[in-house]
Design a protein around this motif. Sequence first.
Motif, PDB file in Angstrom:
ATOM      1  N   ASP A 190      71.205  65.448  65.596  1.00 61.19           N
ATOM      2  CA  ASP A 190      72.182  64.409  65.297  1.00 61.19           C
ATOM      3  C   ASP A 190      72.439  64.400  63.793  1.00 61.19           C
ATOM      4  OD1 ASP A 190      72.210  63.618  67.944  1.00 61.19           O
ATOM      5  OD2 ASP A 190      70.610  62.151  67.666  1.00 61.19           O
ATOM      6  N   SER A 191      73.628  63.974  63.412  1.00 59.28           N
ATOM      7  CA  SER A 191      73.921  63.814  61.990  1.00 59.28           C
ATOM      8  C   SER A 191      74.654  62.507  61.784  1.00 59.28           C
ATOM      9  CB  SER A 191      74.750  64.990  61.467  1.00 59.28           C
ATOM     10  OG  SER A 191      75.990  65.056  62.138  1.00 59.28           O
ATOM     11  N   PHE A 192      74.761  62.099  60.532  1.00 57.26           N
ATOM     12  CA  PHE A 192      75.406  60.820  60.249  1.00 57.26           C
ATOM     13  C   PHE A 192      75.976  60.844  58.843  1.00 57.26           C
ATOM     14  CE2 PHE A 192      71.075  60.533  58.823  1.00 57.26           C
ATOM     15  CZ  PHE A 192      71.104  59.784  57.659  1.00 57.26           C
ATOM     16  N   ALA A 193      76.802  59.877  58.556  1.00 54.82           N
ATOM     17  CA  ALA A 193      77.386  59.732  57.226  1.00 54.82           C
ATOM     18  C   ALA A 193      76.597  58.683  56.447  1.00 54.82           C
ATOM     19  CB  ALA A 193      78.852  59.326  57.326  1.00 54.82           C
ATOM     20  N   CYS A 194      76.382  58.943  55.175  1.00 60.52           N
ATOM     21  CA  CYS A 194      75.648  58.023  54.312  1.00 60.52           C
ATOM     22  C   CYS A 194      76.616  57.240  53.432  1.00 60.52           C
ATOM     23  CB  CYS A 194      74.679  58.797  53.424  1.00 60.52           C
ATOM     24  SG  CYS A 194      73.373  59.643  54.322  1.00 60.52           S
ATOM     25  N   ASP A 195      76.347  55.975  53.262  1.00 58.29           N
ATOM     26  CA  ASP A 195      77.152  55.141  52.378  1.00 58.29           C
ATOM     27  C   ASP A 195      76.787  55.430  50.921  1.00 58.29           C
ATOM     28  OD1 ASP A 195      78.724  53.570  54.213  1.00 58.29           O
ATOM     29  OD2 ASP A 195      76.847  52.639  54.838  1.00 58.29           O
ATOM     30  N   ARG A 226      68.746  59.288  46.950  1.00 56.64           N
ATOM     31  CA  ARG A 226      69.091  58.796  48.286  1.00 56.64           C
ATOM     32  C   ARG A 226      67.920  58.011  48.839  1.00 56.64           C
ATOM     33  NH1 ARG A 226      70.173  62.883  53.397  1.00 56.64           N
ATOM     34  NH2 ARG A 226      69.857  61.382  55.078  1.00 56.64           N
ATOM     35  N   ARG A 227      68.227  56.908  49.507  1.00 58.91           N
ATOM     36  CA  ARG A 227      67.213  56.121  50.202  1.00 58.91           C
ATOM     37  C   ARG A 227      67.693  55.910  51.635  1.00 58.91           C
ATOM     38  NH1 ARG A 227      64.756  57.472  46.566  1.00 58.91           N
ATOM     39  NH2 ARG A 227      63.628  56.308  44.960  1.00 58.91           N
ATOM     40  N   GLY A 228      67.087  56.614  52.583  1.00 60.67           N
ATOM     41  CA  GLY A 228      67.499  56.485  53.972  1.00 60.67           C
ATOM     42  C   GLY A 228      68.941  56.907  54.144  1.00 60.67           C
ATOM     43  N   ARG A 239      64.522  68.579  52.399  1.00 54.29           N
ATOM     44  CA  ARG A 239      63.304  68.670  53.220  1.00 54.29           C
ATOM     45  C   ARG A 239      63.111  67.416  54.065  1.00 54.29           C
ATOM     46  NH1 ARG A 239      57.583  67.795  52.437  1.00 54.29           N
ATOM     47  NH2 ARG A 239      56.334  69.342  53.572  1.00 54.29           N
ATOM     48  N   LYS A 240      63.470  66.257  53.514  1.00 49.09           N
ATOM     49  CA  LYS A 240      63.357  65.025  54.302  1.00 49.09           C
ATOM     50  C   LYS A 240      64.244  65.097  55.534  1.00 49.09           C
ATOM     51  CE  LYS A 240      62.400  62.072  50.282  1.00 49.09           C
ATOM     52  NZ  LYS A 240      62.966  61.029  49.395  1.00 49.09           N
ATOM     53  N   GLN A 265      66.725  57.258  62.696  1.00 48.76           N
ATOM     54  CA  GLN A 265      65.739  58.335  62.780  1.00 48.76           C
ATOM     55  C   GLN A 265      65.297  58.762  61.378  1.00 48.76           C
ATOM     56  OE1 GLN A 265      67.341  61.616  65.098  1.00 48.76           O
ATOM     57  NE2 GLN A 265      68.350  60.176  66.480  1.00 48.76           N
ATOM     58  N   GLN A 266      66.279  58.840  60.451  1.00 47.46           N
ATOM     59  CA  GLN A 266      65.961  59.269  59.095  1.00 47.46           C
ATOM     60  C   GLN A 266      65.029  58.276  58.413  1.00 47.46           C
ATOM     61  OE1 GLN A 266      67.013  62.219  57.648  1.00 47.46           O
ATOM     62  NE2 GLN A 266      65.535  61.683  56.059  1.00 47.46           N
ATOM     63  N   VAL A 267      65.306  56.985  58.550  1.00 47.45           N
ATOM     64  CA  VAL A 267      64.441  55.970  57.942  1.00 47.45           C
ATOM     65  C   VAL A 267      63.032  56.075  58.503  1.00 47.45           C
ATOM     66  CG1 VAL A 267      64.055  53.490  57.730  1.00 47.45           C
ATOM     67  CG2 VAL A 267      66.372  54.418  57.452  1.00 47.45           C
ATOM     68  N   GLU A 268      62.936  56.214  59.828  1.00 50.60           N
ATOM     69  CA  GLU A 268      61.619  56.305  60.474  1.00 50.60           C
ATOM     70  C   GLU A 268      60.883  57.567  60.039  1.00 50.60           C
ATOM     71  OE1 GLU A 268      59.940  56.584  65.039  1.00 50.60           O
ATOM     72  OE2 GLU A 268      61.710  55.351  64.619  1.00 50.60           O
ATOM     73  N   SER A 269      61.631  58.678  59.918  1.00 55.36           N
ATOM     74  CA  SER A 269      60.973  59.933  59.569  1.00 55.36           C
ATOM     75  C   SER A 269      60.421  59.903  58.147  1.00 55.36           C
ATOM     76  CB  SER A 269      61.947  61.106  59.713  1.00 55.36           C
ATOM     77  OG  SER A 269      62.938  61.083  58.707  1.00 55.36           O
TER      78      SER A 269
END
Length: 920
Positions: free
Chosen positions: A545-550, A589-591, A773-774, A801-805
């Motif tokens: 999955d992918s997403f856009a970051c603000d 970047r944060r989450g 890497r994150k 998922q990214q925050v949890e990972s």
Amino acid sequence: MDRPEAEVPERLAAAADDVDVLELLDPAVRDWWVDRFGAYVPENGGFFTPPQRGAIPLVHEGENALVCAPTGSGKTLASFIAIINELFRRERADGLDDTVYCLYVSPLKALANDVQRNLADPLAGIRERLETRGESTEVRQATRHGDTDDAARRRMLAETPHILNTTPETLAILLNAPKFREKLRTVEYVVVDEIHALAANKRGTHLSVSLERLADLTEGSPTRIGCSATVEPLDTVADFLVGRAEPGGPARDCEVVDARFAREFDLRIDCPVDDLVATPGDVVRDRFYDRLHDLVDSHTNTLVFTNTRSGAERVLQALRERYGYDDGNSGCHHGSLSAERRDAVEAALKAGDLDVVTTSTSLELGIDMPHVDLVVQVGSPKSVAALLQRVGRAGHQVGQVVEGRVVALDRDDLVECAVMGRKAESGFVDRVFVPENAFDVAAQHVYGMAINGVRPESEVRAILRRAYPYRNFGGDDFETLFRYLTADYEGLEERNVYAKVWRDRNDPPDGEHHHPSFPVGEPLIGKRGRLARMIYLTNVGTIPDSFACDVFVRGGEEWVGQLDEDYLDTLDPGDVFVIGGERFEFRYRRGSKVYVDRTAARPTVPSWYSERLPLSADLAREILAFQRDLLDRLGEGGPPAARDWLRSDVLSERAVRALTRLYDQQVAFAGAESVSTPTRLAIEEVRDRETYRRRYYVHAVYGRRCNDGLSRLLAAKCANEATANVTVAVADNGFVLSMPLNRRIDVAGLLRGLDPDDVRAELRAALRGTDLRKRYFRIDATRSLMILKRYKGTEKSAARQQVESETLLSLADDLEDFAVIEETDRELLEDKLHVEGLERVLRGIRSGKIEISERTVETPTPRAFGLATLAATDTVLAEDEDAVLREFHERVLADIDGRSAGSDADVAGGNGPRGADGDG
């Protein structure tokens, strides 16, 4: 591009002739085939194309086969007609059970749907011919994938298709679906279509293990038929298709039908003008669009490939604004559009209703488009295989010449396209590299096998190692894998990461896991958790999955837009990019939030960067050889000799003149030693007093993957040496290191000092803590089912998922030999950064086989223009870099004129668009 008769593969010359092949077919099948195709292919013998002539007898004999042939040559139909023929015979002799006999596996849902339609036609036609003889057939086919509704799935259980069209992900689900799994025990044939598109990624890795699990279920490997476009190496792809009968043993037998050059190609490489720098950008674009319109106007259906989705949109918009195309006769197709819009364009293409369709990569694979008679590729497709795949979308009527036009819009693209065209003409194809020993895919399949029932650990190991990507998966690898699956680490359960399997010998004191069907003492594997099957079936697969970051400006939390995380992979702190017309410097970047500062600095990463495929390693090697050979011609006989050597059926005269001018100016300005070759790596240092920056242009023509890793290592060394911030811009033909003007570094010395034996450890260290890497840890943790996308009816977004990972990563990094960490670093180093190629380059430098040539120049050399203006390398998209390019060019020409005083007409007289070699 007609392959010489002497080069036709011997396998094809020895293939059965048409009469022998026809005799293999049931009369009803034969009649349908002759009625349908007999009149269309007289040049191929009357009834069959070369891949059909080779494949049908092999399927009839139950032989594994890899059928490699250009798009539109009928290879998939050959597999199906042979299998249908065998099913008819079986039906007459013994009848057909309510079960699956043939699996067709496609990388795309749309392709599975397309094949279903192509299967319906021959089945209906053969059924009609049987009915005229008082016979009938009940051979059925259907499609099942992620979009198939529950009602259709239930119907398949009640009345099972004998031929099931599906995708790799759905096959993995069916192997763990208790009821439908039993329907697969009778599978005798597996057709893997577009196998070249699967072998190079983890979807193919996942499929290869599914096929071994299927072989275990059927108690004997079904006949496997792989259908591929032009690919190399054939033996590797064949081994990938068939796997091994025993772990550690040889690959199963597989016959290769090598018909890669069975179609005639009319391929031409061109550019709008013969000087892509001196000519104003608007003139280049005008001539490009005029030429494109003329091509579209002179053909029935034209397919235009660009290298980015935004490029596809821009080309279509320009055609509509300039020449009056509209929704009724033109369209755009790419992955960002809705499924409904893509389906509508595909249907119109099939019907021949559209004059022109623009696309990026989404129409590369074998959806049948019978009316397309021209493919135009804008810019470099980055590999010969991709070029042949795209151009092969034209000329789908059997016997029709495949017509393709490649248009280069900048100098770097022209070099790549010229080499690509010349190598395609000679029969060269880039190699496919298969990912190996992926822990995340292995974790999914071992979990799936355990869910289906308790089984000996030796069987689990054997099934995994029979798959080609895991043939070298060793004992230590299995221990790392099982330790993860059994959660044999402190602290995991506190983070809600639980054991997925239990692992024990079949002789515990309390008899809790004693199974009388297995010998006492046999190590066994079984599932843990009552919801294991639900977790597996709703989370299986490898597509991330992918997403856009603000994006926020630091300090005031001002929101300025969004960036796709694929693009964020390319950014390091200090990089400058454009969003909403403004320039921003990436900070951190944060989450799912990105923090930036406004800046006036020039962009260092172009907006299209993450979309473009990287240059293939094999093509990069051929470009270096091309540069060596062209320099030799220039040295021996000047521009006339270079032009004579370049001229061929595949290169237009404009392209020949533009290439000659590029390298002649390069040598006149900076010498032949400024051009990289297989045995030379050129570095140029430029002092930019306007921006107070010192830049090192490293002409590493090794492809972006290798250059990404090399630039990271070198930048870290430079930053340490200079005690200053070093920014990096990476491209396929090299990279730029930029630092303050008052810092001077011995870049060549640092490069010579890089130890190839330390590269893997140093890259792992350099990547630690990066956003890249994150992200990869999140993807691999999700694939490994460490993080669940779906659980009890709820779905976790990619951002969540990214925050949890990120909370798990700090724990995982401290665990010894943790499988998800090992896979994250393996995938980054081997699959993304091509560490093997990087090690090879550094060994060449250390051994002296690759010399480093250094020089200081006052302005970037012509071969560095693309590196110097990265944001302008796609002329279709960029309109604001012309002035910078021309300024560089004028400096170079002024320097050459000052030294040569007009002694060489090809340089001094041919500098502008109307010079000695100009368009006039």
